[in-house]
Design a protein around this motif. Structure first.
Motif, mmCIF file in Angstrom:
data_model
loop_
_atom_site.group_PDB
_atom_site.id
_atom_site.type_symbol
_atom_site.label_atom_id
_atom_site.label_comp_id
_atom_site.label_asym_id
_atom_site.label_seq_id
_atom_site.Cartn_x
_atom_site.Cartn_y
_atom_site.Cartn_z
ATOM 1 N N ARG A 88 48.733 -50.517 -5.282
ATOM 2 C CA ARG A 88 47.923 -51.221 -4.288
ATOM 3 C C ARG A 88 46.460 -51.290 -4.714
ATOM 4 N NH1 ARG A 88 50.259 -52.256 0.775
ATOM 5 N NH2 ARG A 88 52.409 -51.516 0.934
ATOM 6 N N GLU A 89 45.959 -50.278 -5.385
ATOM 7 C CA GLU A 89 44.595 -50.356 -5.913
ATOM 8 C C GLU A 89 44.461 -51.509 -6.906
ATOM 9 O OE1 GLU A 89 43.543 -46.662 -7.620
ATOM 10 O OE2 GLU A 89 43.263 -45.626 -5.700
ATOM 11 N N MET A 90 45.444 -51.667 -7.768
ATOM 12 C CA MET A 90 45.401 -52.746 -8.751
ATOM 13 C C MET A 90 45.532 -54.105 -8.074
ATOM 14 S SD MET A 90 47.758 -50.939 -11.692
ATOM 15 C CE MET A 90 47.593 -52.287 -12.874
ATOM 16 N N ILE A 91 46.379 -54.216 -7.056
ATOM 17 C CA ILE A 91 46.539 -55.485 -6.341
ATOM 18 C C ILE A 91 45.239 -55.868 -5.645
ATOM 19 C CG2 ILE A 91 47.683 -56.547 -4.360
ATOM 20 C CD1 ILE A 91 50.228 -55.120 -5.175
ATOM 21 N N GLN A 92 44.592 -54.919 -4.983
ATOM 22 C CA GLN A 92 43.326 -55.211 -4.312
ATOM 23 C C GLN A 92 42.267 -55.678 -5.309
ATOM 24 O OE1 GLN A 92 42.368 -51.646 -2.164
ATOM 25 N NE2 GLN A 92 44.146 -51.806 -0.806
ATOM 26 N N ALA A 93 42.250 -55.066 -6.484
ATOM 27 C CA ALA A 93 41.283 -55.474 -7.498
ATOM 28 C C ALA A 93 41.562 -56.888 -7.997
ATOM 29 C CB ALA A 93 41.300 -54.479 -8.659
ATOM 30 N N ILE A 94 42.839 -57.230 -8.164
ATOM 31 C CA ILE A 94 43.179 -58.590 -8.611
ATOM 32 C C ILE A 94 42.771 -59.617 -7.564
ATOM 33 C CG2 ILE A 94 45.109 -60.133 -9.155
ATOM 34 C CD1 ILE A 94 46.552 -57.720 -10.354
ATOM 35 N N ILE A 178 54.822 -58.273 -0.210
ATOM 36 C CA ILE A 178 55.231 -59.228 -1.238
ATOM 37 C C ILE A 178 55.295 -60.649 -0.684
ATOM 38 C CG2 ILE A 178 57.760 -59.155 -1.003
ATOM 39 C CD1 ILE A 178 57.780 -58.763 -4.107
ATOM 40 N N ARG A 179 55.642 -60.814 0.589
ATOM 41 C CA ARG A 179 55.628 -62.157 1.183
ATOM 42 C C ARG A 179 54.197 -62.669 1.312
ATOM 43 N NH1 ARG A 179 60.614 -64.022 3.121
ATOM 44 N NH2 ARG A 179 59.447 -65.842 3.853
ATOM 45 N N GLY A 180 53.272 -61.791 1.671
ATOM 46 C CA GLY A 180 51.878 -62.215 1.742
ATOM 47 C C GLY A 180 51.342 -62.645 0.390
ATOM 48 N N LEU A 181 51.689 -61.901 -0.665
ATOM 49 C CA LEU A 181 51.268 -62.295 -2.014
ATOM 50 C C LEU A 181 51.908 -63.603 -2.433
ATOM 51 C CD1 LEU A 181 51.492 -58.791 -3.756
ATOM 52 C CD2 LEU A 181 49.420 -59.980 -2.991
ATOM 53 N N ALA A 182 53.192 -63.785 -2.085
ATOM 54 C CA ALA A 182 53.882 -65.033 -2.437
ATOM 55 C C ALA A 182 53.252 -66.226 -1.746
ATOM 56 C CB ALA A 182 55.360 -64.917 -2.065
ATOM 57 N N GLU A 183 52.885 -66.085 -0.484
ATOM 58 C CA GLU A 183 52.241 -67.191 0.234
ATOM 59 C C GLU A 183 50.862 -67.495 -0.350
ATOM 60 O OE1 GLU A 183 52.204 -65.838 4.228
ATOM 61 O OE2 GLU A 183 54.394 -65.976 4.483
ATOM 62 N N LEU A 184 50.144 -66.461 -0.754
ATOM 63 C CA LEU A 184 48.820 -66.667 -1.340
ATOM 64 C C LEU A 184 48.902 -67.390 -2.671
ATOM 65 C CD1 LEU A 184 45.757 -66.044 -1.207
ATOM 66 C CD2 LEU A 184 46.261 -63.903 -2.403
ATOM 67 N N ARG A 185 49.897 -67.063 -3.507
ATOM 68 C CA ARG A 185 50.016 -67.653 -4.848
ATOM 69 C C ARG A 185 51.034 -68.788 -4.910
ATOM 70 N NH1 ARG A 185 45.309 -65.734 -6.050
ATOM 71 N NH2 ARG A 185 45.228 -63.508 -6.611
ATOM 72 N N ASP A 186 51.593 -69.191 -3.764
ATOM 73 C CA ASP A 186 52.571 -70.274 -3.701
ATOM 74 C C ASP A 186 53.780 -69.977 -4.589
ATOM 75 O OD1 ASP A 186 53.671 -72.650 -2.867
ATOM 76 O OD2 ASP A 186 52.683 -73.852 -4.407
ATOM 77 N N ARG A 187 54.355 -68.787 -4.360
ATOM 78 C CA ARG A 187 55.540 -68.387 -5.107
ATOM 79 C C ARG A 187 56.696 -68.173 -4.143
ATOM 80 N NH1 ARG A 187 51.689 -64.910 -8.437
ATOM 81 N NH2 ARG A 187 51.145 -66.338 -10.127
ATOM 82 N N ASN A 188 57.865 -67.907 -4.693
ATOM 83 C CA ASN A 188 59.095 -67.802 -3.912
ATOM 84 C C ASN A 188 59.083 -66.527 -3.089
ATOM 85 O OD1 ASN A 188 61.742 -67.617 -2.976
ATOM 86 N ND2 ASN A 188 62.578 -68.617 -4.787
ATOM 87 N N ALA A 189 58.800 -66.666 -1.787
ATOM 88 C CA ALA A 189 58.722 -65.496 -0.913
ATOM 89 C C ALA A 189 60.102 -64.950 -0.575
ATOM 90 C CB ALA A 189 57.967 -65.850 0.365
ATOM 91 N N ASP A 190 61.112 -65.843 -0.456
ATOM 92 C CA ASP A 190 62.456 -65.375 -0.102
ATOM 93 C C ASP A 190 63.037 -64.490 -1.196
ATOM 94 O OD1 ASP A 190 62.347 -66.743 2.289
ATOM 95 O OD2 ASP A 190 63.257 -68.562 1.466
#
Length: 457
Positions: A88-94, A178-190
């Motif tokens: 999560r630290e790495m994700i927040q930094a990205i 992971i769904r929030g990240l998928a929506e942010l980057r327009d990737r497959n959330a399902d």
């Protein structure tokens, strides 16, 4: 005049050397103007489990990228997963980075399992090499998952649900992430949710077809050529990548990161704990030797530091402490091996439980545990054997030892005289006349007087 010039010359020489040193230091620390003006790409690699050391390394890389106005950060990764806090630290930094971050699963045969899948979803550009895979992102709690209920039927069309509340909380929290990240980057959330709930995996080509990743590239050069002109949405706006003629700058782990990676390795932390405990024990057995105590204290502090940032099962740690205490007690209590055997069993079980065996990359090698357990058992048996032999051995000191010795008469005497025993001259009394040089048996010790009788010649 000569005396006045020499101090000035020495002072000028010292000032010149200081200026040269400062210039050399600033020149080494600061990039040249040509390097600052030329677009750069910061390249780094992570080839291990995601933990505190890798998280700190990655965050410092992003700081370096911002300081140098780097155009692009490319992280080549091959990871089995890791700790949730470090991930999560790495994700927040990205997400907060103004510099686009490309995560590239490479080389062929590499993987982005568990925590690596979340990082791939968080990246501005997700890329994979052929014959790589990602997925299996189900969070695992310390102590391992609970056993499924055997008498409960499962619906194959529905995702498998955890059996207890704590696991459901962890899984639902991971799904939301992971769904929030998928929506942010327009990737497959399902598919991301399926990777969390059902631990599914995908190959590189399948991931590209299902819009889980953006690029499949054979190598770094192929990746950069495919990214040319691509528009990336960052927190600070849309950036169009220009990847041609980028100067590649390597960001490598420094000594601090390498040391932290070594210390936080579960096998090394386990050995540090053992060295620390046994070092303090040896210092207790031999007060004043200092070396075992100092080494033990340092190793024990390093082990405790590692335990604070690893997934430690404290029940396992308590069993290890109990096992060591029983093994030590065997040396002082005549249990004929009962305490020692119980200590080895508790020590082995605690070692298996010490680190969460389900967290990828943070397991203790079973061979190491077996070797330590066998060594402890052999040491316990040798200690017990030494004590048994010592009980059967002749007394080596004190009055009891003198009763087993023989003296030699130094003179003729009828009732009292002098004898030699162990190189010492003692006063002796006897009821039988003794000749000089006769071999005498010690019957009793009364203060500084021996009662003797003629022994075997």
């Amino acid at each position: 005049m000569a005396h006045t010039k020499s101090p000035h010359r020495a002072m000028m020489f010292v000032v010149a050397m200081l200026l040269l040193s400062i210039a050399a230091w600033t020149g080494a620390a600061q990039p040249s103007p040509a390097e600052q003006q030329q677009p750069a790409l910061l390249h780094l690699e992570i080839r291990d489990a995601i933990g505190p050391a890798t998280s700190s390394f990655f965050l410092r890389a992003l700081e370096r990228a911002q300081e140098r106005n780097v155009r692009l950060v490319v992280l080549e990764m091959d990871t089995p997963g890791g700790l949730d806090s470090a991930m999560r630290e790495m994700i927040q930094a990205i997400l907060a980075s103004p510099v686009p971050v490309v995560i590239y699963i490479s080389p062929s045969g590499a993987r982005a399992a568990s925590a690596g899948t979340y990082l791939l979803y968080a990246s501005h550009v997700a890329a994979m090499a052929p014959a790589t895979n990602l997925g299996a992102a189900t969070p695992v709690e310390i102590g391992g998952p609970s056993e499924p209920k055997k008498d409960q039927p499962r619906d194959a069309q529905k995702p498998e649900q955890p059996d207890n509340a704590s696991e459901r909380k962890a899984v639902n929290d991971a799904v939301s992430l992971i769904r929030g990240l998928a929506e942010l980057r327009d990737r497959n959330a399902d598919w991301g949710e399926a990777a969390v709930r059902q631990a599914v995996s995908l190959t590189a080509r399948a991931a590209l077809e299902q819009k889980v990743i953006d690029v499949v590239a054979t190598d770094l050069q192929d990746l950069l050529s495919q990214l040319e002109g691509r528009k990336i949405k960052t927190r600070y706006g849309v950036v169009q990548l220009a990847t041609k003629d980028l100067v590649r700058e390597e960001f490598r782990a420094d000594w601090r990161t390498k040391l932290l990676s070594i210390v936080t390795n579960p096998n090394v932390a386990y050995l540090l704990m053992l060295v620390g405990v046994y070092g303090l024990l040896l210092e207790g057995y031999n007060p004043g030797s200092f070396a075992p105590g100092v080494a033990g204290a340092v190793c024990l502090l390093l082990a405790l530091y590692a335990f604070q940032i690893l997934s430690v099962n404290y029940a396992g740690l308590a069993l290890i402490a109990l096992g060591i205490a029983l093994i030590v007690a065997e040396a002082f209590a005549p249990s004929f091996g009962a305490l020692g055997v119980g200590g080895v069993v508790a020590f082995t079980i605690g070692s298996i439980m010490l680190f969460d065996g389900q967290v990828p990359g943070f397991r203790i090698a079973r061979g190491l545990i077996g070797g330590v357990a066998v060594t402890a058992a052999i040491g316990m048996l040798l200690t017990a054997g030494m004590f048994m032999r010592s009980r059967r051995a002749r007394v080596a000191t004190g009055v009891e030892q003198m009763l087993q010795e023989h003296a030699v008469a130094l003179e003729d005497f009828d009732s009292a005289g002098r004898v030699d025993i162990r190189g010492e001259i003692w006063r002796a009394v006897t009821r039988t006349p003794v000749k000089k040089g006769a071999r005498l048996k010690v019957l009793r010790v009364d203060g500084l007087t021996l009662e003797v009788a003629p022994g075997e010649q």
